[in-house]
Each structure stands twice: as structure tokens, then as C-alpha cells.
Design a protein around this motif. Sequence first.
Motif, mmCIF file in Angstrom:
data_model
loop_
_atom_site.group_PDB
_atom_site.id
_atom_site.type_symbol
_atom_site.label_atom_id
_atom_site.label_comp_id
_atom_site.label_asym_id
_atom_site.label_seq_id
_atom_site.Cartn_x
_atom_site.Cartn_y
_atom_site.Cartn_z
ATOM 1 N N GLU A 32 0.875 -1.275 0.121
ATOM 2 C CA GLU A 32 -0.116 -0.079 0.191
ATOM 3 C C GLU A 32 0.887 1.173 0.095
ATOM 4 O O GLU A 32 0.200 2.553 -0.139
ATOM 5 C CB GLU A 32 -0.883 -0.103 1.054
ATOM 6 C CG GLU A 32 -2.139 -1.131 0.946
ATOM 7 C CD GLU A 32 -3.462 -0.983 2.004
ATOM 8 O OE1 GLU A 32 -3.126 -0.384 2.802
ATOM 9 O OE2 GLU A 32 -4.252 -1.206 1.108
ATOM 10 N N ALA A 33 2.077 1.142 -0.048
ATOM 11 C CA ALA A 33 3.034 2.176 -0.121
ATOM 12 C C ALA A 33 3.427 2.394 -1.433
ATOM 13 O O ALA A 33 3.754 3.481 -1.913
ATOM 14 C CB ALA A 33 4.340 2.027 0.531
ATOM 15 N N GLN A 34 2.809 1.644 -2.329
ATOM 16 C CA GLN A 34 2.856 1.685 -3.854
ATOM 17 C C GLN A 34 1.666 2.298 -4.599
ATOM 18 O O GLN A 34 0.334 2.303 -3.927
ATOM 19 C CB GLN A 34 2.985 0.412 -4.582
ATOM 20 C CG GLN A 34 4.220 -0.460 -4.035
ATOM 21 C CD GLN A 34 5.311 0.275 -4.028
ATOM 22 O OE1 GLN A 34 5.827 0.862 -5.325
ATOM 23 N NE2 GLN A 34 6.248 0.121 -3.288
ATOM 24 N N PRO A 35 1.632 3.438 -5.235
ATOM 25 C CA PRO A 35 0.636 4.016 -5.792
ATOM 26 C C PRO A 35 -0.389 3.558 -6.538
ATOM 27 O O PRO A 35 -1.553 3.749 -6.835
ATOM 28 C CB PRO A 35 1.302 5.743 -6.400
ATOM 29 C CG PRO A 35 2.635 4.644 -7.044
ATOM 30 C CD PRO A 35 2.887 3.782 -5.789
ATOM 31 N N ASP A 36 0.089 2.379 -7.067
ATOM 32 C CA ASP A 36 -0.863 1.493 -8.213
ATOM 33 C C ASP A 36 -1.168 0.082 -7.640
ATOM 34 O O ASP A 36 -1.721 -0.467 -8.266
ATOM 35 C CB ASP A 36 0.054 1.391 -9.415
ATOM 36 C CG ASP A 36 1.376 0.719 -9.299
ATOM 37 O OD1 ASP A 36 1.919 0.596 -8.093
ATOM 38 O OD2 ASP A 36 1.942 0.054 -10.242
#
Length: 223
Positions: A32-36
Motif C-alpha cells: 500500500e506504499a505503492q501508488p498503483d
Amino acid sequence: MTSTNGGCPRVIRVLVADDQEAVRRSVRRILEAQPDIEVVGEAVDGLAALELAAALRPDVALVDIRMPRLDGLEVTRRLSGSVRVVVLTTFDLDEYVYPALQHGAAGFLLKRSGPSLLAEAVRAAANGESLISPSVTVRLLKHVTAPRRPARSAAPVVALTEREVEIAGHVAAGRTNADIAAELFISAGTVKTHVASIQRKLGVANRVGIAVHAWEVGYPVPQ
């Protein structure tokens, strides 16, 4: 899965199945630290994973091998064809690797692989590709291709360029697109384009097919 819709990048929806709460929490935090990427559900065992997959219809399921009620191999087999499954486990034993791939797993990652590889495996699976932990890839491919290497496989219908041969060797070493890009001083997008071209020329479905071919014909594989 990263295509746009109305100008907005599509978010990859992920289900995490692991009987250890600490692992689920860690994986969720990384993804969830990834934008996608979005974690849409967590399952505590294999049956729960199947139920949640049917209800939530995620793009990718991260599935542990050893879980109560139903193990990860059976979950992978049942989800294959409807959900892209990446097996995430502490164990890199052949008794797990081979069946996981045979059951349709789109990736096989060790839990110690690290955040960047985890995110890349999810993206690869969502895009119809495969990614296996580098330490597993090298041993796996050496084992799979060793009996056949002296025979040498047939050349591809369309010859690979010098750069494509180089990149195929890096794929056979278990390196990710980001790793290859950094090593060759090119962009990850350029690597992805080369990998797609290599797959097309070799007539293989994924990175594993590229790696098998590279080992069989004796392409230079970086150590």
C-alpha cells in the motif's frame, strides 16, 4: 493492469493469504506504499482465500504455501485461470517450487526477497508475466535445463539482437527489470520492451521461458 482509464492509472487489487498476522500486516504495508497497488482483503487460511477471491475478484493473490485447512498449492491450483497467483513463502524447496509453477503460479517469491521485488512481482503478475525470486530462479533453471544443455535447443525463428541476448542472460540470472536497467544504464521501460521482443521471437509466454532458453543455448548468464 497498469493501463489508464479516463486518464487515471488502474490500481492493481491484491488479496493476501497467510496464516501469520505479522506477515499479512507487513505485506500490506509494503504494497500500500505503492501508488498503483491496493490490498483489498486478507485471508487467514486457504479456504478463506478461495472465498475472498470469489467475493472480491482481486487481480493478484499473494498466497503462502503452508496454511491451515487448505495449503497454498491447492489454492493456487483452484485459482489458476481466474486470479493471478504469486506464491509467497519462507521455503524455497523444490517440492514447493515445481508444483506451484505446474499449478499455474505467476510467481514464486521468498518472504525475504524485499519490498521492491514484492511490488514488482505483483505488477508482473497483473501484466500477465512471471517473476521468481532470483535465488530460486538460478537453481531451478540449472536443475531443469542441465540434462538437456548438451543438445542445445533450436535457434529462434527470428534472431535476437546482441542487446536482447545480453538481456536474456540477465533474465536467466533472475534479475528484475529494474536490476537490468541499472546494470545496463537504460530505463526500465526499455528493458520491458526488449523482454517483450525476446518473448515474441522465442515464442515463449513469460520470463521463465526466456530464462530456460538462455540456459539451454548457453547465453552468457551474469553471476
